[in-house]
Design an enzyme around this catalytic site. Sequence first.
Site, PDB file in Angstrom:
ATOM      1  N   CYS A   2       0.864  -1.173   0.000  1.00 14.93           N
ATOM      2  CA  CYS A   2       0.000   0.000   0.000  1.00 14.93           C
ATOM      3  C   CYS A   2       0.901   1.223   0.000  1.00 14.93           C
ATOM      4  O   CYS A   2       2.109   1.105   0.119  1.00 14.93           O
ATOM      5  CB  CYS A   2      -0.848   0.033   1.267  1.00 14.93           C
ATOM      6  SG  CYS A   2      -1.819  -1.444   1.513  1.00 14.93           S
ATOM      7  N   ARG A  28       1.301   1.975  -5.937  1.00 16.01           N
ATOM      8  CA  ARG A  28       1.489   0.974  -4.882  1.00 16.01           C
ATOM      9  C   ARG A  28       0.201   0.232  -4.553  1.00 16.01           C
ATOM     10  O   ARG A  28       0.205  -0.725  -3.775  1.00 16.01           O
ATOM     11  CB  ARG A  28       2.024   1.631  -3.610  1.00 16.01           C
ATOM     12  CG  ARG A  28       3.331   2.349  -3.798  1.00 16.01           C
ATOM     13  CD  ARG A  28       3.774   2.990  -2.511  1.00 16.01           C
ATOM     14  NE  ARG A  28       4.108   1.989  -1.522  1.00 16.01           N
ATOM     15  CZ  ARG A  28       5.303   1.432  -1.384  1.00 16.01           C
ATOM     16  NH1 ARG A  28       6.278   1.786  -2.178  1.00 16.01           N
ATOM     17  NH2 ARG A  28       5.517   0.517  -0.461  1.00 16.01           N
ATOM     18  N   TRP A  74      -3.628  -1.848  -1.462  1.00 15.16           N
ATOM     19  CA  TRP A  74      -3.616  -3.043  -2.312  1.00 15.16           C
ATOM     20  C   TRP A  74      -3.926  -4.184  -1.356  1.00 15.16           C
ATOM     21  O   TRP A  74      -3.132  -4.492  -0.464  1.00 15.16           O
ATOM     22  CB  TRP A  74      -2.253  -3.215  -2.964  1.00 15.16           C
ATOM     23  CG  TRP A  74      -2.200  -4.324  -3.961  1.00 15.16           C
ATOM     24  CD1 TRP A  74      -2.692  -4.300  -5.234  1.00 15.16           C
ATOM     25  CD2 TRP A  74      -1.623  -5.612  -3.793  1.00 15.16           C
ATOM     26  NE1 TRP A  74      -2.442  -5.497  -5.850  1.00 15.16           N
ATOM     27  CE2 TRP A  74      -1.787  -6.327  -4.996  1.00 15.16           C
ATOM     28  CE3 TRP A  74      -0.966  -6.255  -2.733  1.00 15.16           C
ATOM     29  CZ2 TRP A  74      -1.339  -7.620  -5.184  1.00 15.16           C
ATOM     30  CZ3 TRP A  74      -0.522  -7.543  -2.921  1.00 15.16           C
ATOM     31  CH2 TRP A  74      -0.706  -8.219  -4.128  1.00 15.16           C
ATOM     32  N   ASN A 100       1.221   0.059   5.767  1.00 18.06           N
ATOM     33  CA  ASN A 100       1.666  -0.725   4.610  1.00 18.06           C
ATOM     34  C   ASN A 100       2.456  -1.905   5.151  1.00 18.06           C
ATOM     35  O   ASN A 100       3.431  -1.707   5.875  1.00 18.06           O
ATOM     36  CB  ASN A 100       2.560   0.139   3.707  1.00 18.06           C
ATOM     37  CG  ASN A 100       3.300  -0.683   2.667  1.00 18.06           C
ATOM     38  OD1 ASN A 100       2.760  -1.669   2.169  1.00 18.06           O
ATOM     39  ND2 ASN A 100       4.506  -0.296   2.345  1.00 18.06           N
ATOM     40  N   GLY A 101       2.020  -3.114   4.812  1.00 19.20           N
ATOM     41  CA  GLY A 101       2.733  -4.303   5.290  1.00 19.20           C
ATOM     42  C   GLY A 101       1.741  -5.383   5.666  1.00 19.20           C
ATOM     43  O   GLY A 101       0.567  -5.318   5.298  1.00 19.20           O
ATOM     44  N   GLU A 464      10.103 -11.722 -21.690  1.00 17.94           N
ATOM     45  CA  GLU A 464       9.683 -10.381 -21.263  1.00 17.94           C
ATOM     46  C   GLU A 464       8.535  -9.875 -22.143  1.00 17.94           C
ATOM     47  O   GLU A 464       7.595  -9.259 -21.642  1.00 17.94           O
ATOM     48  CB  GLU A 464      10.902  -9.440 -21.305  1.00 17.94           C
ATOM     49  CG  GLU A 464      10.637  -8.007 -20.900  1.00 17.94           C
ATOM     50  CD  GLU A 464      10.057  -7.811 -19.508  1.00 17.94           C
ATOM     51  OE1 GLU A 464       9.967  -8.773 -18.723  1.00 17.94           O
ATOM     52  OE2 GLU A 464       9.645  -6.679 -19.213  1.00 17.94           O
ATOM     53  N   LYS A 468       4.942  -8.773 -20.539  1.00 19.87           N
ATOM     54  CA  LYS A 468       4.351  -7.440 -20.748  1.00 19.87           C
ATOM     55  C   LYS A 468       2.935  -7.591 -21.303  1.00 19.87           C
ATOM     56  O   LYS A 468       2.016  -6.920 -20.876  1.00 19.87           O
ATOM     57  CB  LYS A 468       5.187  -6.587 -21.725  1.00 19.87           C
ATOM     58  CG  LYS A 468       6.483  -6.067 -21.196  1.00 19.87           C
ATOM     59  CD  LYS A 468       6.348  -4.935 -20.203  1.00 19.87           C
ATOM     60  CE  LYS A 468       6.386  -5.426 -18.792  1.00 19.87           C
ATOM     61  NZ  LYS A 468       7.643  -5.590 -18.126  1.00 19.87           N
ATOM     62  N   GLU A 471       0.426  -8.906 -18.584  1.00 25.02           N
ATOM     63  CA  GLU A 471       0.077  -8.056 -17.452  1.00 25.02           C
ATOM     64  C   GLU A 471      -0.759  -6.843 -17.817  1.00 25.02           C
ATOM     65  O   GLU A 471      -1.578  -6.407 -17.014  1.00 25.02           O
ATOM     66  CB  GLU A 471       1.298  -7.674 -16.615  1.00 25.02           C
ATOM     67  CG  GLU A 471       2.334  -6.841 -17.318  1.00 25.02           C
ATOM     68  CD  GLU A 471       3.504  -6.503 -16.383  1.00 25.02           C
ATOM     69  OE1 GLU A 471       4.606  -6.369 -16.894  1.00 25.02           O
ATOM     70  OE2 GLU A 471       3.304  -6.373 -15.172  1.00 25.02           O
ATOM     71  N   HIS A 487       8.791 -29.749 -28.111  1.00 28.60           N
ATOM     72  CA  HIS A 487       8.676 -30.687 -26.986  1.00 28.60           C
ATOM     73  C   HIS A 487       7.330 -30.559 -26.278  1.00 28.60           C
ATOM     74  O   HIS A 487       7.199 -30.962 -25.131  1.00 28.60           O
ATOM     75  CB  HIS A 487       9.838 -30.475 -26.021  1.00 28.60           C
ATOM     76  CG  HIS A 487      11.171 -30.743 -26.650  1.00 28.60           C
ATOM     77  ND1 HIS A 487      11.565 -31.992 -27.054  1.00 28.60           N
ATOM     78  CD2 HIS A 487      12.172 -29.896 -27.020  1.00 28.60           C
ATOM     79  CE1 HIS A 487      12.773 -31.921 -27.609  1.00 28.60           C
ATOM     80  NE2 HIS A 487      13.145 -30.653 -27.608  1.00 28.60           N
ATOM     81  N   LYS A 587       2.886  -2.048  -8.181  1.00 29.33           N
ATOM     82  CA  LYS A 587       4.260  -1.750  -8.607  1.00 29.33           C
ATOM     83  C   LYS A 587       5.294  -2.428  -7.730  1.00 29.33           C
ATOM     84  O   LYS A 587       6.349  -2.838  -8.198  1.00 29.33           O
ATOM     85  CB  LYS A 587       4.453  -0.230  -8.575  1.00 29.33           C
ATOM     86  CG  LYS A 587       5.796   0.236  -9.073  1.00 29.33           C
ATOM     87  CD  LYS A 587       5.870   0.155 -10.577  1.00 29.33           C
ATOM     88  CE  LYS A 587       7.253   0.396 -11.117  1.00 29.33           C
ATOM     89  NZ  LYS A 587       7.414  -0.245 -12.433  1.00 29.33           N
TER      90      LYS A 587
HETATM   91  C1  F6R Z   1       6.532  -6.643 -14.515  1.00 25.12           C
HETATM   92  C2  F6R Z   1       7.053  -6.192 -13.224  1.00 25.12           C
HETATM   93  C3  F6R Z   1       7.268  -7.201 -12.169  1.00 25.12           C
HETATM   94  C4  F6R Z   1       8.540  -6.848 -11.376  1.00 25.12           C
HETATM   95  C5  F6R Z   1       8.687  -7.777 -10.167  1.00 25.12           C
HETATM   96  C6  F6R Z   1       9.969  -7.503  -9.409  1.00 25.12           C
HETATM   97  O1  F6R Z   1       6.397  -5.589 -15.412  1.00 25.12           O
HETATM   98  O2  F6R Z   1       7.265  -5.034 -13.028  1.00 25.12           O
HETATM   99  O3  F6R Z   1       7.350  -8.490 -12.682  1.00 25.12           O
HETATM  100  O4  F6R Z   1       9.645  -6.959 -12.220  1.00 25.12           O
HETATM  101  O5  F6R Z   1       7.593  -7.609  -9.319  1.00 25.12           O
HETATM  102  O6  F6R Z   1      10.004  -6.193  -8.952  1.00 25.12           O
HETATM  103  P1  F6R Z   1      11.347  -5.516  -8.454  1.00 25.12           P
HETATM  104  O7  F6R Z   1      12.238  -5.370  -9.628  1.00 25.12           O
HETATM  105  O8  F6R Z   1      10.933  -4.206  -7.881  1.00 25.12           O
HETATM  106  O9  F6R Z   1      11.937  -6.432  -7.432  1.00 25.12           O
END
Ligand code: F6R
Length: 592
Positions: A2, A28, A74, A100-101, A464, A468, A471, A487, A587
């Site tokens: 959060c 967040r 969140w 937050n936590g 990747e 992308k 998500e 396979h 995030k």
């Molecule tokens: C995808 C994304 C997540 C982060 C993952 C790790 O676009 O952003 O998969 O890469 O949650 O986050 P960090 O790098 O902050 O440890």
Amino acid sequence: MCGIVGCILKDKEAAPVLLECVGKLEYRGYDSVGIATSASEIRIQKDQGKIDAFTENLDMKELPGKLGIAHVRWATHGLPTKINAHPHTDCQKRIAVVHNGIIENFKELRTELINSGHKFSSDTDTEIIPHLIEKYMDEGLDLEEAVRSAVRDIRGSYALAIMCRDEPGKIIGVRKESPLIVGKGEDEYFLASDVPAVLNHTNQVIYLDNREMVILDGEEIIIKDLDGKILTKEVHTIEWTPDMAEKQGYEHFMIKEIHEQPDAVKNTLREEEDIRNMVRDFPEFKKICFVACGTSYHASLVGKYLFETLVGLPTDIILASEFEYSGGALDKDTLVILITQSGETADTLKALRIANEKAETLAIVNVLGSTATRDAKHVIYTRAGPEIGVAATKTYVSQLTAIYLLAILMGGKEELLETLQKIPDFMEEALKTEEEIKVIAKKYKDTYDFFFIGRGFSYPTALEGALKLKEITYIHGEGYAAGELKHGPLALIDDDVPVVAVTPPGHSHNKTLSNLEEVKARGARVIALGSKEDHVLKSEAEDFIGFPSEINEMFSPLPYVIPMQLLAYYISIYRNIDPDKPKNLAKCVTVE
Ligand code: F6R
């Protein structure tokens, strides 16, 4: 996971400022929003949903006072409803708390508190905190002592901002394993989960460490440990301007951040000297182990190929969430490299704590002052600037750049630095594919399944691209090593499944081309990424994205990821999804 803020202002009402600050933390979490302000009494307004809708229905007159706290949520415990939105209060509504936590032992504590007469009104773990503080204040402690006693009872992670009707004019903050910063303005004081929240008001910031508490009373900032001992902390001047954290004319943060990538890479390249100095003092390592999650894991996978190629050391790569089960074979000759843009990912921090006991640790991090930067033995800052879009873009290419620098310098392959310096220009070229990508995105926006394939250095790019897509478009995307298709997953390929093939010139090129033939034979429509001069590849593909032919396989992950990001972004736009705030995601993932 959060975002929390708090402020004590001199001659302004707190509520609009709190809304503005907490708005900068929406990355967040955006399940709910809530504010408490204090004048003669504590007033609270909260609701489920995003800040814009909340603000529209808010009557600021309901929230008088120059002091307050706010929260974006969140959800982890309890549904994302109004009742579960923060701030939470005690029985007498004299104490308000934002958190937050995660409180791991909240069930036991809640049962004890209920048995001694406390009344709860939400399903959250957080609500036990105001009740615990209430309990200690009823026993005669003042707010500060009661907060200290309450957090001693708690197991888990927390960043808290707390205010109390009986001690008006005061906000207390305290943290363990969730980030919390203090902002010092002109006779104004702030608390926040992250720096962008306060940048419109101050660039003077103090980072609280675990088990530290701050007492703000509008006159001074007092920081103490949990035994009540006063601590002296450094005040950092933040160089990010408030503008850097805004959209700067782009429709979304994500597209702005995609366009910032050449500059982000240039900024990371400026770390060369610091990395060189660090490498000079390294002992002789016998093994490398990368640890990360999500997109950062994909950067680590590029790292594995690079370290094995350039440094010649055996290189493991472990998902941070799996590390406690499989990360045992470490010793003092191992360098564990943790990649985390936020520096606050709970899985990665846990792995870091375990690794610190056995091996040398190095964190590659974007967020200055984050927990990983303080816990790791060595740190490389990627300096990509604030990334607000939930999907990682510019922090990914910055992580890659830091890994290239590290591998080149550790491997003594200085001649490759020249090529690395040219990468931002190649990325500018890749950004010019935006219009072509829009056409492809429109064509495939209603597709249900995508495959992304590549070999060697292109395999992480394929992973990747698929992540992308998943998500931010909610379309199923599968990233696969091109040679693995036969396979199993080849059974899924037909004319409804587009296949994106990452095919730069180099060692793996011809084999990926053969795999392309295989998918085409099953009816797949191929979108190929390769050299502009690769006429064979071009003729095999229904859609083709061309890159300068000088970009070889080893350096391809940096420019080649850009069309992948653009494809996901524009499909998301054409599907009317907000790419900055994909559902169910946040995030910074501060829960395991
Ligand atoms: C995808 C994304 C997540 C982060 C993952 C790790 O676009 O952003 O998969 O890469 O949650 O986050 P960090 O790098 O902050 O440890």
